[in-house]
Each structure stands twice: as structure tokens, then as C-alpha cells.
Scaffold this motif. Structure first.
Motif, PDB file in Angstrom:
ATOM      1  N   TYR A  18      37.188  62.998  -9.377  1.00 21.34           N
ATOM      2  CA  TYR A  18      37.850  62.122  -8.422  1.00 21.34           C
ATOM      3  C   TYR A  18      36.771  61.401  -7.617  1.00 21.34           C
ATOM      4  O   TYR A  18      35.620  61.834  -7.549  1.00 21.34           O
ATOM      5  N   PRO A  19      37.128  60.250  -7.023  1.00 19.86           N
ATOM      6  CA  PRO A  19      36.125  59.446  -6.323  1.00 19.86           C
ATOM      7  C   PRO A  19      35.856  59.932  -4.914  1.00 19.86           C
ATOM      8  O   PRO A  19      36.533  60.819  -4.393  1.00 19.86           O
ATOM      9  N   ALA A  20      34.855  59.306  -4.296  1.00 16.66           N
ATOM     10  CA  ALA A  20      34.503  59.612  -2.912  1.00 16.66           C
ATOM     11  C   ALA A  20      35.567  59.090  -1.954  1.00 16.66           C
ATOM     12  O   ALA A  20      36.448  58.301  -2.327  1.00 16.66           O
ATOM     13  N   ALA A  21      35.489  59.541  -0.718  1.00 12.91           N
ATOM     14  CA  ALA A  21      36.395  59.074   0.331  1.00 12.91           C
ATOM     15  C   ALA A  21      35.610  58.964   1.628  1.00 12.91           C
ATOM     16  O   ALA A  21      34.723  59.786   1.905  1.00 12.91           O
ATOM     17  N   SER A  22      35.920  57.945   2.420  1.00 11.23           N
ATOM     18  CA  SER A  22      35.270  57.814   3.725  1.00 11.23           C
ATOM     19  C   SER A  22      36.168  57.043   4.681  1.00 11.23           C
ATOM     20  O   SER A  22      37.008  56.246   4.256  1.00 11.23           O
ATOM     21  N   THR A  23      35.977  57.303   5.967  1.00  6.84           N
ATOM     22  CA  THR A  23      36.748  56.676   7.033  1.00  6.84           C
ATOM     23  C   THR A  23      35.776  56.171   8.096  1.00  6.84           C
ATOM     24  O   THR A  23      34.758  56.807   8.380  1.00  6.84           O
ATOM     25  N   SER A  24      36.083  55.052   8.695  1.00  8.20           N
ATOM     26  CA  SER A  24      35.234  54.473   9.734  1.00  8.20           C
ATOM     27  C   SER A  24      35.281  55.310  11.001  1.00  8.20           C
ATOM     28  O   SER A  24      36.337  55.822  11.403  1.00  8.20           O
ATOM     29  N   VAL A  25      34.138  55.422  11.653  1.00  8.17           N
ATOM     30  CA  VAL A  25      34.086  56.118  12.938  1.00  8.17           C
ATOM     31  C   VAL A  25      34.897  55.368  13.988  1.00  8.17           C
ATOM     32  O   VAL A  25      35.283  55.932  15.018  1.00  8.17           O
ATOM     33  N   GLU A  26      35.182  54.077  13.743  1.00  5.60           N
ATOM     34  CA  GLU A  26      35.956  53.280  14.689  1.00  5.60           C
ATOM     35  C   GLU A  26      37.458  53.522  14.575  1.00  5.60           C
ATOM     36  O   GLU A  26      38.228  53.057  15.420  1.00  5.60           O
ATOM     37  N   ALA A  27      37.920  54.227  13.528  1.00  8.64           N
ATOM     38  CA  ALA A  27      39.356  54.449  13.347  1.00  8.64           C
ATOM     39  C   ALA A  27      39.924  55.163  14.572  1.00  8.64           C
ATOM     40  O   ALA A  27      39.318  56.100  15.097  1.00  8.64           O
ATOM     41  N   PRO A  28      41.098  54.734  15.060  1.00  8.16           N
ATOM     42  CA  PRO A  28      41.680  55.381  16.253  1.00  8.16           C
ATOM     43  C   PRO A  28      41.812  56.889  16.107  1.00  8.16           C
ATOM     44  O   PRO A  28      41.625  57.626  17.090  1.00  8.16           O
ATOM     45  N   LEU A  29      42.126  57.374  14.897  1.00  7.86           N
ATOM     46  CA  LEU A  29      42.256  58.814  14.693  1.00  7.86           C
ATOM     47  C   LEU A  29      40.920  59.514  14.927  1.00  7.86           C
ATOM     48  O   LEU A  29      40.867  60.590  15.534  1.00  7.86           O
ATOM     49  N   VAL A  30      39.822  58.930  14.441  1.00  7.51           N
ATOM     50  CA  VAL A  30      38.496  59.525  14.634  1.00  7.51           C
ATOM     51  C   VAL A  30      38.108  59.474  16.108  1.00  7.51           C
ATOM     52  O   VAL A  30      37.580  60.448  16.663  1.00  7.51           O
ATOM     53  N   GLN A  31      38.371  58.335  16.766  1.00  4.52           N
ATOM     54  CA  GLN A  31      38.050  58.220  18.190  1.00  4.52           C
ATOM     55  C   GLN A  31      38.866  59.226  19.014  1.00  4.52           C
ATOM     56  O   GLN A  31      38.348  59.823  19.968  1.00  4.52           O
ATOM     57  N   ALA A  32      40.129  59.441  18.616  1.00  7.47           N
ATOM     58  CA  ALA A  32      40.940  60.440  19.315  1.00  7.47           C
ATOM     59  C   ALA A  32      40.360  61.831  19.145  1.00  7.47           C
ATOM     60  O   ALA A  32      40.291  62.615  20.109  1.00  7.47           O
ATOM     61  N   MET A  33      39.919  62.151  17.936  1.00  7.46           N
ATOM     62  CA  MET A  33      39.298  63.453  17.680  1.00  7.46           C
ATOM     63  C   MET A  33      38.046  63.626  18.529  1.00  7.46           C
ATOM     64  O   MET A  33      37.843  64.675  19.164  1.00  7.46           O
ATOM     65  N   LEU A  34      37.180  62.598  18.564  1.00 13.78           N
ATOM     66  CA  LEU A  34      35.945  62.698  19.340  1.00 13.78           C
ATOM     67  C   LEU A  34      36.243  62.840  20.834  1.00 13.78           C
ATOM     68  O   LEU A  34      35.556  63.583  21.545  1.00 13.78           O
ATOM     69  N   GLY A  35      37.275  62.139  21.309  1.00 19.06           N
ATOM     70  CA  GLY A  35      37.638  62.268  22.708  1.00 19.06           C
ATOM     71  C   GLY A  35      38.048  63.684  23.063  1.00 19.06           C
ATOM     72  O   GLY A  35      37.701  64.206  24.135  1.00 19.06           O
ATOM     73  N   VAL A  36      38.787  64.347  22.174  1.00 19.92           N
ATOM     74  CA  VAL A  36      39.198  65.727  22.413  1.00 19.92           C
ATOM     75  C   VAL A  36      37.996  66.663  22.338  1.00 19.92           C
ATOM     76  O   VAL A  36      37.855  67.583  23.173  1.00 19.92           O
ATOM     77  N   MET A  37      37.115  66.453  21.373  1.00 23.55           N
ATOM     78  CA  MET A  37      35.912  67.294  21.287  1.00 23.55           C
ATOM     79  C   MET A  37      35.099  67.175  22.579  1.00 23.55           C
ATOM     80  O   MET A  37      34.578  68.170  23.099  1.00 23.55           O
TER      81      MET A  37
END
Length: 521
Positions: free
Chosen positions: A423-442
């Protein structure tokens, strides 16, 4: 927006030079990547999530004994996918727990392998999250310090009180902790801040060959979600965390050389003295494998194999600059029991090599007699299991095509390539709202978080980023270790001086993540 800061002038000068991914000569097939930015991503400058949900937090604290019992109940149910041990019972346990939480739609999904579980909770909310779960675990070894790895034992450890069991941290513990958080929210508020899909599979430890079949019945519904999330313990004992925004892809295959028209014994082994007259399939396989790399085994010589890899974009460079500034190669080498990295790499060059190089690795190789003493034979068949990790840009079908073409061009048309998974690779931008929400909680919980463009390992997360077209993040507070190994555990109550979250804060952080996503733009 991403939070950035400029590195010192001395490092800026170094970063202005092209990053060489190899210490080999200029004719190496590895590309050279120009580094275009000196900036670093600073996760600590993402605003900490400021929300408070005190009534839910209090409910979590009050129900902690029951919540620990839920984790124990999950790990006590055997679910070894490789041995089909307890799989159906675990799938039903997951489904039953979702129904008990109030998921109005829950279904078991038959596949050619182990069943999947789909669930939907309609909160009437604006945002919708897909939650990935795996309910299978690895087989157990004999050398655990506890008598039964499926007993759900609470053990006093130097890190604190831990749940020691197969699946404790990989991944039943954090997943059931997430469901505990849902339970507290629903009991307190009557609903959730987001709509939730749960998609669970029982074959992750087998390479997820049928995960596409699991999501197939609801694929169009899932595509309308706002993101996907995988609960996971990613803290270290010092409280810091590593957040990976994707994974490499993979092809896993067997190579086989068998006697036949090309030469070698076709039906069975023959006496070893006949090597003067008879070709050896074993030596042929070894030579076929050797043809795919340089003599040191460290550079792939399959034509075109490095060419499709996507060069680091500016966003990824900023993440890597931060990782490089904090890299500690010697500590990692000691933990792995190795003396040095290939070509003496360190710092940023080692990080880029690990993230952007395809790999070619022999997992197992066997032929002929391997028992005690001697047996002089010329085997008629030889087999190797090989995996190749694929960075973004290098697709599984293309990898298989290039491997086959290389073997054919070098006189190994008789060597069988038997694909087993890919199967291929996968990646998500650090700018995605979901990632920013995760970082805010961390950041709310003081977890210093190192963010990487992706993990050098592999998982079927392309099903979220490509099949469904969703941003995907996997992580969360909590510490555990021993995945795939003896004495696997998840930390429940930290000892004094241990800064990783215990179960109560893990569950509270999941509450915050769901609320933060519901409030994201």
C-alpha cells in the motif's frame, strides 16, 4: 498558522547548502535535495487549548476504577490475528461496547479474512470525526515476568502502576481509554461535541489486507467527515511526545528460486557433490537479491527506484529542521544496540535518509538443511521474504514493476516475485485543523511535541488520506512500551517524577481533542 522561528546564523549557513542523502560517489542513484529554508516549526507556539470541561473531568475521576476495569476487560479478551485466536469474540466485544455507549448504527463487516466493525454516533453536530481502531494483537512470547499476558495484570513498575498485558499499549489500552472518555461525556452532557464514526479492523498486525473491505459499505459516508483520528500513546516518561503526520508505504513479497529448465534440481534436493554439474537455486536466489543493491547492501540499484520520491517541501523542511536541532543519534543507536548509522550519517542527513529513502530489507531467508550437524545437499528451492518501505511518490505497483524488470534484465526471469501485500504512503499537513487541534491539546498538558512529516514505518493510513480524502492524525497523551515484545504495558498511574500522563489525564485529553476539533475553523 504554523509557528516558526529562525535558527542561528551558523546553522543557517549549514542549511543553505544542499542536503546530501548519501556519502557515496556522485553517481549514486540517490537524489540530492536542495534545502530552501532555515526556519523551524515550533509546536509550542500553537495556542494551547483553553477549554474547560470540569463536569466531564470530574466524572472521569469518579469512574476511574470502572475505566481501568474496561481496559482490563479488553486485554483479557484474546485476539491474536495471526492465530485466529479470539478474533470473533473481540469483534463482538467492540461492537457491543459501541452499542452500550449509544452508537445507534453498529455492524460487523465480513471480509475474506477477519471481520471489521463499523459504528456511527449521531450527535447532531456540525463536525464529524472518523476514529480508526485495531482490535487484534501480536502472539505472546514465553519470557514475560507475569504468568498470563492476557490476565490484565496491574503491576508496580519503576514508572508507576501499569497495565501489563498483550495489547495494553498496542492498541487496546488507548482505544478503550478513548471510549471511556466518550462514556464520561455522554453521561455528563447527554451527547458528544462531534459526530463519530468508528472503523475497526482485526488484521492490522497482518498488514491490513482487508481493511478496504471494512470501510467499503460506508465509504461515501466516511468521505463527508472532517478528519480521522487514531488514539495512541505517544509520550515518553519525561512527558515529551512524538507526533508523526503520516507513514511510509510498503511492498512485502517473497522471492523464490526453484530448479527447472534454467538448471538446478526440479523435484527434490540432490547430493551436494553434484554442485560441479548442477546449478544451485539457493546461490541463484542470493545472487538475484545481491543484484538489487550495491555490495554493501545499502543503496538500491534497481533503475528508477529513487526517482519518483517527492522532494521535501518547505513545510516538511521546517519540521525536519526542528527534529535535526534536537536529534540525539548516539542515544537512539545505544537503544537499538548498533554502533553507528550507515555512512556515518547524523543529524538532519540521518533524518532525511530515514524518511525519504526507499528501503530493501530481507526479513527471512531459507533453503535446504538448517538443523544440527551436517547434511551435504544441494537444495532444489530457496525463498526469501523481503520488504521495501516506500516514501511518498513511490507507488506499490511501480515498485513491483521495477523489481520485476530489474530481475528480468539481469538474467533472473525464472526467479518468482510473489507479492504478499502493498500500500502507498500517507501524509497530512501540519496546518490541517485536526493536527492544530491535537497540538493545542498537547500544549495544554505541557507535552513538548516533536512533529515529523511521517513515520519511517508503515500502516494502511492511505485509506484515510487517499481513499477517503481526509486529514489523519494518530497520537495522544500516555506512555507505554513493549509492543510486539514481552512485558508490554501502558502507564495508568505515574510514579513521582514521571511526567507522562496517567489514565485520567489521557481520557481528559481525548475530551479536549473532540471539543477542540468541534471548535476548529
Amino acid at each position: 498558522m504554523s509557528s516558526l522561528r529562525v535558527v542561528s546564523s551558523s546553522l543557517a549557513l549549514a542549511l543553505s547548502c544542499a542536503t546530501a542523502l548519501s556519502a557515496h560517489a556522485a553517481d549514486s542513484p540517490r537524489p540530492l535535495y536542495d534545502w530552501s529554508t532555515t526556519e523551524r516549526f515550533d509546536a509550542s507556539r500553537v495556542p494551547a487549548y483553553a477549554g474547560r470541561h470540569d463536569a466531564v473531568y470530574a466524572r472521569i475521576d469518579a469512574d476511574m476504577d470502572a475505566h481501568i476495569a474496561n481496559l482490563q476487560r479488553w486485554v483479557r479478551q484474546r485476539s491474536i490475528s495471526a492465530q485466529d485466536d479470539g478474533i470473533d469474540a473481540m469483534a463482538n466485544l467492540v461492537a457491543d461496547d459501541l452499542r452500550a455507549l449509544g452508537f445507534a448504527e453498529v455492524r460487523l463487516v465480513k471480509t475474506p479474512g477477519h471481520p471489521g466493525v463499523l459504528g456511527y454516533y449521531d450527535a447532531g453536530a456540525e463536525k464529524t470525526l472518523v476514529v480508526y481502531m485495531m482490535y487484534d494483537v501480536q502472539p505472546v512470547e514465553d519470557n514475560w515476568q507475569i504468568d498470563d499476558p492476557f490476565a490484565g495484570s496491574l503491576v508496580k513498575h519503576e514508572r508507576g502502576t501499569v497495565l501489563m498485558a498483550r495489547g495494553a499499549t498496542n492498541q487496546k489500552g488507548p482505544q478503550r481509554a478513548f471510549l471511556n472518555a466518550l462514556d464520561a461525556m455522554i453521561k455528563t452532557n447527554g451527547t458528544l461535541p462531534v459526530n463519530l464514526y468508528v472503523v475497526a479492523e482485526g488484521e492490522e498486525e497482518l498488514g491490513s489486507p482487508n481493511f478496504g473491505k471494512v470501510i467499503e459499505p460506508w465509504v461515501e459516508r466516511l468521505r463527508k467527515a472532517d478528519g480521522a483520528f487514531f488514539p495512541m500513546n505517544i509520550q515518553r516518561p519525561d512527558g515529551s511526545a512524538s507526533l508523526n503526520l503520516g507513514v511510509k508505504g510498503i511492498v512485502y513479497f517473497e522471492l523464490e528460486s526453484k530448479g527447472g529448465a534454467w538448471g538446478g534440481p526440479a523435484k527434490a534436493e540432490v547430493h551436494g557433490s553434484l554442485k560441479s554439474l548442477v546449478d544451485s537455486p539457493t546461490l541463484r536466489l542470493v545472487q538475484a537479491i545481491a543484484s538489487m543493491t550495491t555490495p554493501d547492501g545499502n543503496t538500491i540499484t534497481i533503475p528508477g527506484y529513487y526517482a519518483p520520491v517527492k522532494a521535501p517541501a518547505a513545510e516538511q523542511q521546517r519540521l525536519i529542521n526542528t527534529l535535526a536541532a534536537e536529534a540525539d543519534d548516539s542515544t537512539m543507536q545505544r537503544s537499538l544496540g548498533v554502533s553507528h548509522w550507515i555512512d556515518g550519517l547524523s543529524g538532519r542527513e540521518a533524518i532525511v535518509r530515514n524518511l525519504y529513502d526507499p528501503t530493501l530489507n530481507i526479513n527471512g531467508l531459507w533453503s535446504g538443511y538448517t538443523g544440527e550437524g551436517t547434511k551435504t545437499i544441494l537444495p532444489h528451492i530457496a525463498t526469501a521474504k523481503i520488504d521495501s518501505r516506500l516514501p511518498p511518490g513511490l507507488e506499490p505497483d511501480d515498485a513491483y514493476r521495477m523489481i520485476r524488470a530489474h530481475l528480468d534484465a539481469n538474467g533472473f526471469k525464472d526467479v518468482v516475485v510473489r507479492p504478499m501485500s502493498g500500500y502507498p504512503a500517507a501524509s497530512t499537513s501540519v496546518e490541517a485543523p485536526l493536527v492544530q487541534a491535537m497540538l493545542g491539546v498537547m500544549n495544554k498538558y505541557g507535552a513538548k511535541t516533536r512533529v515529523s512529516p511521517w513515520l519511517a514505518g508503515s500502516a494502511p493510513f492511505h485509506q484515510f488520506t487517499r481513499t477517503l480524502g481526509l486529514p489523519f492524525v494518530f497520537g495522544g497523551l500516555g506512555y507505554g512500551t513493549g509492543a510486539h515484545a514481552p512485558d508490554e504495558f501502558m502507564l495508568l498511574h505515574p510514579a513521582e517524577g514521571v511526567k507522562a500522563a496517567g489514565l485520567a489525564d489521557i481520557e481528559k485529553s481525548y475530551v479536549d481533542i473532540l471539543h477542540a476539533l468541534s471548535e476548529a475553523p
